[in-house]
Structure formats: C-alpha cells, structure tokens
Write an enzyme that holds these catalytic residues in place. Sequence first.
Site, short mmCIF file in Angstrom:
data_model
loop_
_atom_site.label_atom_id
_atom_site.label_comp_id
_atom_site.label_asym_id
_atom_site.label_seq_id
_atom_site.Cartn_x
_atom_site.Cartn_y
_atom_site.Cartn_z
N ARG A 1 2.92 -7.02 9.23
CA ARG A 1 2.20 -5.97 9.97
C ARG A 1 2.66 -5.89 11.42
O ARG A 1 2.68 -4.82 12.03
CB ARG A 1 0.69 -6.21 9.89
CG ARG A 1 0.11 -5.88 8.49
CD ARG A 1 -1.31 -6.40 8.37
NE ARG A 1 -1.98 -5.99 7.15
CZ ARG A 1 -3.12 -6.52 6.71
NH1 ARG A 1 -3.69 -7.50 7.40
NH2 ARG A 1 -3.68 -6.09 5.60
N HIS B 1 -1.73 -5.46 1.45
CA HIS B 1 -2.96 -6.21 1.21
C HIS B 1 -2.59 -7.64 0.81
O HIS B 1 -1.60 -7.85 0.11
CB HIS B 1 -3.76 -5.58 0.05
CG HIS B 1 -4.84 -6.49 -0.46
ND1 HIS B 1 -6.07 -6.58 0.15
CD2 HIS B 1 -4.84 -7.39 -1.47
CE1 HIS B 1 -6.80 -7.49 -0.49
NE2 HIS B 1 -6.08 -7.98 -1.47
N LYS C 1 0.84 -1.20 0.00
CA LYS C 1 0.00 0.00 0.00
C LYS C 1 0.88 1.26 0.00
O LYS C 1 2.11 1.18 0.22
CB LYS C 1 -0.92 -0.05 1.22
CG LYS C 1 -1.90 -1.24 1.19
CD LYS C 1 -2.76 -1.24 2.45
CE LYS C 1 -3.79 -2.36 2.41
NZ LYS C 1 -4.65 -2.34 3.61
N TYR D 1 -12.18 -3.05 -3.31
CA TYR D 1 -12.71 -3.11 -1.94
C TYR D 1 -14.24 -3.09 -1.91
O TYR D 1 -14.83 -2.67 -0.91
CB TYR D 1 -12.15 -1.94 -1.12
CG TYR D 1 -10.72 -2.16 -0.64
CD1 TYR D 1 -10.37 -3.27 0.14
CD2 TYR D 1 -9.71 -1.24 -0.93
CE1 TYR D 1 -9.07 -3.46 0.59
CE2 TYR D 1 -8.40 -1.42 -0.47
CZ TYR D 1 -8.09 -2.54 0.29
OH TYR D 1 -6.81 -2.74 0.75
N ARG E 1 -1.38 -14.81 4.13
CA ARG E 1 -2.07 -14.08 5.21
C ARG E 1 -1.31 -14.25 6.54
O ARG E 1 -1.28 -13.33 7.36
CB ARG E 1 -3.52 -14.60 5.38
CG ARG E 1 -4.44 -14.32 4.20
CD ARG E 1 -4.88 -12.87 4.11
NE ARG E 1 -5.63 -12.43 5.26
CZ ARG E 1 -6.37 -11.32 5.27
NH1 ARG E 1 -6.48 -10.57 4.18
NH2 ARG E 1 -7.01 -10.94 6.35
N PHE F 1 -15.50 3.17 7.33
CA PHE F 1 -14.14 3.59 6.96
C PHE F 1 -13.88 3.53 5.46
O PHE F 1 -12.79 3.86 5.00
CB PHE F 1 -13.10 2.74 7.71
CG PHE F 1 -13.21 1.25 7.45
CD1 PHE F 1 -12.65 0.67 6.32
CD2 PHE F 1 -13.89 0.45 8.34
CE1 PHE F 1 -12.75 -0.69 6.09
CE2 PHE F 1 -14.01 -0.93 8.11
CZ PHE F 1 -13.45 -1.49 6.97
N ASN G 1 -1.90 -0.08 7.43
CA ASN G 1 -1.33 -1.41 7.68
C ASN G 1 -0.51 -1.97 6.52
O ASN G 1 -0.29 -3.17 6.41
CB ASN G 1 -2.41 -2.39 8.16
CG ASN G 1 -3.49 -2.65 7.14
OD1 ASN G 1 -3.43 -2.12 6.02
ND2 ASN G 1 -4.48 -3.45 7.49
N GLU H 1 -9.13 -10.80 -7.78
CA GLU H 1 -8.23 -9.64 -7.63
C GLU H 1 -7.13 -9.65 -8.68
O GLU H 1 -6.79 -8.60 -9.25
CB GLU H 1 -7.64 -9.62 -6.21
CG GLU H 1 -8.68 -9.28 -5.15
CD GLU H 1 -8.25 -9.52 -3.72
OE1 GLU H 1 -9.07 -9.28 -2.81
OE2 GLU H 1 -7.10 -9.96 -3.48
N THR I 1 -5.34 -8.00 10.46
CA THR I 1 -5.74 -6.72 9.87
C THR I 1 -5.29 -5.56 10.77
O THR I 1 -4.77 -4.55 10.29
CB THR I 1 -7.28 -6.68 9.70
OG1 THR I 1 -7.65 -7.81 8.88
CG2 THR I 1 -7.74 -5.39 9.05
P1 IDP Z 1 -7.44 -7.23 5.42
O1 IDP Z 1 -6.66 -6.17 4.66
O2 IDP Z 1 -6.65 -7.78 6.57
O3 IDP Z 1 -7.99 -8.31 4.51
P2 IDP Z 1 -10.15 -6.16 5.55
O4 IDP Z 1 -11.12 -6.38 6.66
O5 IDP Z 1 -10.40 -6.84 4.25
O6 IDP Z 1 -8.69 -6.50 6.11
O7 IDP Z 1 -10.06 -4.59 5.32
C1 IDP Z 1 -9.38 -4.07 4.20
C2 IDP Z 1 -8.57 -2.88 4.63
O8 IDP Z 1 -9.44 -1.86 5.08
C3 IDP Z 1 -7.62 -3.12 5.81
O9 IDP Z 1 -6.40 -3.74 5.44
C4 IDP Z 1 -7.43 -1.71 6.30
O10 IDP Z 1 -6.51 -0.99 5.47
C5 IDP Z 1 -8.82 -1.12 6.11
N1 IDP Z 1 -9.62 -1.24 7.33
C6 IDP Z 1 -10.28 -2.33 7.79
N2 IDP Z 1 -10.89 -2.09 8.95
C7 IDP Z 1 -10.63 -0.79 9.24
C8 IDP Z 1 -11.00 0.08 10.32
O11 IDP Z 1 -11.70 -0.30 11.26
N3 IDP Z 1 -10.51 1.35 10.25
C9 IDP Z 1 -9.74 1.82 9.23
N4 IDP Z 1 -9.39 1.03 8.20
C10 IDP Z 1 -9.81 -0.25 8.20
MG MG Z 2 -9.46 -8.24 3.06
#
Ligand code: IDP
Ligand code: MG
Length: 169
Positions: free
Chosen positions: A121, A134, A28, A68, A104, A76, A131, A145, A110
Amino acid sequence: MICTLLSLLSWISPEMAANRERSFIMIKPDGVQRGLVGDIIKRFEQKGFKLVAIKFMNAGEELLKKHYSDLSSRPFFPSLIQYMQMGPVVPMVWEGLNVVKTGRVLLGETNPADSKPGTIRGDFCIQTGRNIIHGSDSVDSANKEIALWFDPKELTEWKANQQSWVYED
Ligand code: IDP
Ligand code: MG
C-alpha cells in the site's frame, strides 16, 4: 487407519505446523485494473511464502457483505461493497510461518498515507477507499475467510522445493 494418522501426526513437528499457517489475501478491483496483480503476487513469492490457492472472479454482493460483516455498521460500508464490485478480484491463500502477521506487514497500513515505502500500500496506492489489497488480520479471521472464499478442494497440497532454503527445519 488410526495408526497411520498417529504416525503422520508424530511426523509433523510443531515447527512444521507453524510453517503451515495460512492467510487470505485478495487483490481488490483497483489492484487488478491498475495491472498490479503480478507485482503483488511477487511480493509474497519473493518473501518465501507458498501459494496454496488462487482464483480470478467477480465477487457478488452477498459474499462481500459476509466477508466485511464486521464493518457493516460503518458509514463507508455501502461504498466499500460497491468498490469491491467494480471489477474482478484475485482471492488467494498463502502459507508460511507467521504469514498472517507478516502478510499485514507486507500490505502496510489500512490508510496508504500511513504505509511505509516498501509495503504494497505504501508503494502502489494513495487512498484508504482504493487500497488495492486485503489481508486477514488474525489466524482466526484467516480461517473464516478461507472457508468463505474457497472450497477445501481448491486448496492445493504441494511441497515447495525451496522449503529447506526458506526454513531451517
Ligand atoms: P484492512 O483492510 O487494513 O484490514 P479494515 O479496517 O478491515 O482495514 O477495513 C476494510 C477495508 O474497508 C479497507 O481496506 C478499506 O478498503 C475500507 N475502509 C476502511 N476504512 C475506510 C474509510 O474510512 N473510508 C473508506 N474505506 C475504508
Ligand atoms: Mg480488515
């Protein structure tokens, strides 16, 4: 033509097919800006996974909203789409046995606060909203994807010379 295809299929064992699972991994904008591209790529390389595709680009709003789309109703979502446009990203395809699940594990959780040291992470970031990386969460989403971010001709076919040192078969 059909005979050639059939002989090719019989030559690819189930184990070899499993070793060809692919995941979509993307560094990212914060990972790029913080100079972590090399460190992140190194984690996947040193594990033994094979790089199949990589590019460096600014991702547009439309592409990110598709990527997304599952999260579009989350509060968010607008800030996530904004964050992902703060700078260039490094989309990649990595290949190997269970690369989606193991990828993963390499990423961590996450929320970086829940991620163990030793994970990407866990080692390199602090907040969920920054974070740095992806990774696809299932083989099905990986395939979607990869198709969204890459043209099939951008996926490079090659045999890694280390293959028989990483896999038994
Ligand atoms: P992942 O990246 O671990 O698969 P997802 O739940 O798919 O997690 O969420 C995608 C991305 O959205 C996360 O990596 C993060 O950048 C962002 N995200 C998820 N939850 C939050 C939140 O509660 N606050 C801010 N950003 C979030
Ligand atoms: Mg995800």
